[in-house]
Design an enzyme around this catalytic site. Structure first.
Site, PDB file in Angstrom:
ATOM      1  N   VAL A  21       0.832  -1.203   0.000  1.00 58.97           N
ATOM      2  CA  VAL A  21       0.000   0.000   0.000  1.00 58.97           C
ATOM      3  C   VAL A  21       0.872   1.260   0.000  1.00 58.97           C
ATOM      4  CG1 VAL A  21      -1.405   1.313   1.654  1.00 58.97           C
ATOM      5  CG2 VAL A  21      -2.119  -0.976   0.980  1.00 58.97           C
ATOM      6  N   GLU A  22       0.466   2.259  -0.797  1.00 57.05           N
ATOM      7  CA  GLU A  22       1.209   3.530  -0.820  1.00 57.05           C
ATOM      8  C   GLU A  22       0.553   4.606   0.041  1.00 57.05           C
ATOM      9  OE1 GLU A  22       2.087   4.997  -4.766  1.00 57.05           O
ATOM     10  OE2 GLU A  22       2.588   2.957  -5.452  1.00 57.05           O
ATOM     11  N   ALA A  23      -0.757   4.458   0.234  1.00 57.11           N
ATOM     12  CA  ALA A  23      -1.459   5.485   1.019  1.00 57.11           C
ATOM     13  C   ALA A  23      -2.446   4.837   1.979  1.00 57.11           C
ATOM     14  CB  ALA A  23      -2.202   6.450   0.090  1.00 57.11           C
TER      15      ALA A  23
END
Ligand code: PLP
Ligand code: CA
Length: 302
Positions: A21-23
């Site tokens: 996940v990036e955010a």
């Protein structure tokens, strides 16, 4: 195919989740705080995720504050968050009017608090009603019309602890006498945590009152509507498959995350119990669940 069963977050799945996940999108009440009380371990957890390069976004259905007021609330709780990381339903209402190219010469009548008025004004719109009409009374007399501004082109309804019959009559006339008048609801939460101790009637209560008198369905801009997600995507340019929505409510947060293709994590620090999550009547299954966000500290180490 049937959705995979909800999984209790553990060391392995927490690490895999953070890696993929990036955010992280955080709901606020029940996740970050309860009323005005910070939930244990939150600042440390947010610091840890930021140190791993994760973008953090805060998505709240509570319309009573503007993004600026929320940034101040975060600061007062010892968390450093900037205004553009905050997506409140008050902001969403203003953005909805922007996206629909609502004419700035028309006015917006507000049943709600300062948060909505401030966001509307910041977006260049003229807001009337709201806190200004807190003490007004509607009195009906023979041969006397209740006057309203015919240039109102939208009514925005959010939680209003000063809701009164004057406001309801005003908004009702705006909507009933002008079929083109927009009826926008910031959110429809049944109840909210005004304090950490108790639940009180939420925006759903005021929205239902106006739905009753206007016989119209509102446009809902808060969770679970994905309206805010479209905005968030434009702003951060990350695909939803690389986002994780963290929330305490199944029918707002988890539904919002799932409808837009995010991974979802339910925390049990707010309104949802483990019993409700696993009950046969619940159709909304998050990918993962855990006690509270600070569980990440144990799983990820420092
Ligand atoms: N609306 C109001 C008025 C509230 O008080 C709350 C929670 O306290 C909410 C909405 C839900 O907010 P959130 O989306 O941050 O859980
Ligand atoms: Ca919540």
């Amino acid at each position: 195919s049937a959705p995979a069963a909800t999984q209790l977050l553990d060391l392995h799945s927490a690490r895999a989740l953070v890696d993929s996940v990036e955010a992280f999108l955080f709901d606020c009440d029940g996740v970050i705080w309860k009323g005005d009380k910070l939930i244990d371990g939150v600042p440390e957890t947010l610091d840890l995720l930021r140190s791993k390069g994760k973008k953090l976004v805060f998505v709240t259905n509570n319309s009573t504050k503007s993004r600026r007021q929320y940034a101040a609330k975060f600061h007062s709780l010892g968390i450093s968050v900037s205004e553009d990381e905050i997506f409140s339903s008050s902001f969403a209402a203003a953005m909805y009017l922007k996206v629909k190219e609502f004419p700035p010469e028309k006015k917006v009548y507000v049943i709600g608090m300062e948060g909505i008025v401030k966001e509307l004004e910041q977006a260049g719109f003229t807001a009337i009603g709201g806190p200004e009409d807190a003490e007004k009374r509607a009195e009906w007399k023979s041969n006397t019309l209740f006057e309203h501004d015919k240039s109102v082109g939208a009514v925005v309804v959010g939680l209003d602890p000063y809701v009164n019959y004057h406001k309801l009559q005003y908004a009702t006339l705006c909507v009933r006498e002008n079929p083109g008048c927009l009826f926008i609801a910031t959110n429809q939460d049944a109840v909210g945590h005004m304090t950490d101790l108790q639940e009180w009637p939420g925006a759903g209560c005021m929205v239902a009152a106006l739905r009753g008198s206007t016989e119209r369905e509102p446009i809902v801009v808060g969770k679970p509507s994905t309206f805010m997600m479209d905005f968030l995507l434009q702003k951060f340019n990350i695909s939803t498959s690389k986002m994780c929505m963290v929330g305490d409510r199944l029918d707002t947060d988890i539904l919002f995350g799932q409808s837009s293709g995010c991974k979802t994590l339910l925390v049990l620090s707010g309104v949802t119990t483990e019993t409700l999550l696993h009950s046969p009547s619940n159709q909304i299954k998050p990918d993962y669940y855990t006690t509270q966000v600070s569980d990440f500290i144990g799983f990820l180490g420092s």
